[in-house]
Enzyme design. Structure first.
Site, PDB file in Angstrom:
ATOM      1  N   HIS A 178       5.889 -71.171  23.993  1.00 29.10           N
ATOM      2  CA  HIS A 178       6.665 -70.743  25.171  1.00 29.10           C
ATOM      3  C   HIS A 178       7.853 -69.993  24.711  1.00 29.10           C
ATOM      4  O   HIS A 178       8.134 -68.971  25.443  1.00 29.10           O
ATOM      5  CB  HIS A 178       7.244 -71.955  25.599  1.00 29.10           C
ATOM      6  CG  HIS A 178       6.226 -72.819  26.285  1.00 29.10           C
ATOM      7  ND1 HIS A 178       6.800 -73.647  27.362  1.00 29.10           N
ATOM      8  CD2 HIS A 178       5.034 -72.936  26.394  1.00 29.10           C
ATOM      9  CE1 HIS A 178       5.796 -74.406  27.790  1.00 29.10           C
ATOM     10  NE2 HIS A 178       4.723 -74.094  27.129  1.00 29.10           N
TER      11      HIS A 178
ATOM     12  N   CYS B  87      15.109 -78.996   4.729  1.00 26.47           N
ATOM     13  CA  CYS B  87      15.979 -79.483   3.828  1.00 26.47           C
ATOM     14  C   CYS B  87      16.368 -81.025   4.501  1.00 26.47           C
ATOM     15  O   CYS B  87      15.153 -81.571   4.908  1.00 26.47           O
ATOM     16  CB  CYS B  87      17.428 -78.681   4.388  1.00 26.47           C
ATOM     17  SG  CYS B  87      17.662 -78.836   6.092  1.00 26.47           S
TER      18      CYS B  87
END
Length: 149
Positions: free
Chosen positions: A98, A65
């Site tokens: 992670h 966006c």
């Protein structure tokens, strides 16, 4: 890997660059729209890509966006979608490694085509570590998600 790609009107100009990079990297791009610069609502398109992720029809998603923030907020409301705005290379791969991020959110009014290509490549080449402290922390996030109504 199957990668769902969705954008709103502000992200439309960057969508083709992202689709092409995904294909160049040897992955399948699933175009979830939008299909032009006409004004549309970003939550509708985040939902389309999010549905493909949660149904197992896509492995990852790239949501675009103007700032990346609207898509990120909308996508994170979908159980099983773990989205983050990344405008730097480190975050684009570290979020996967992670934190098991599965949706990359980009701001078309914030970054250019070359940066978008680099971020998509880092995102798609990254793999979740799934061990030790990484797994423990992601498991805690999954527990939080289970507590949602």
């Amino acid at each position: 890997m199957k990668v769902a790609v969705a954008c709103d009107h502000a992200g439309f100009a960057l969508k083709e660059t992202v689709l092409n990079k995904i294909k160049e990297l040897g992955h399948e791009a699933l175009d979830c729209g939008c299909d032009g610069a006409q004004r549309v609502d970003f939550p509708d398109y985040a939902a389309k890509a999010g549905a493909l992720l949660t149904q197992g029809k896509a492995d990852r998603a790239v949501l675009i966006c103007g700032s990346g923030i609207g898509m990120c907020i909308a996508a994170n409301k979908i159980r099983g979608v773990y989205a983050c705005v990344c405008h730097d290379a480190y975050s684009a791969h570290q979020g996967v490694e992670h934190d098991n991020m599965n949706a990359l959110c980009l701001g078309a009014l914030v970054i250019g085509k070359h940066t978008a290509e680099e971020l998509v490549e880092r995102f798609l080449n990254a793999r979740y570590f799934n061990e030790g402290n990484y797994k423990k922390r992601v498991d805690k996030v999954l527990e939080l998600e289970k507590q949602l109504p």
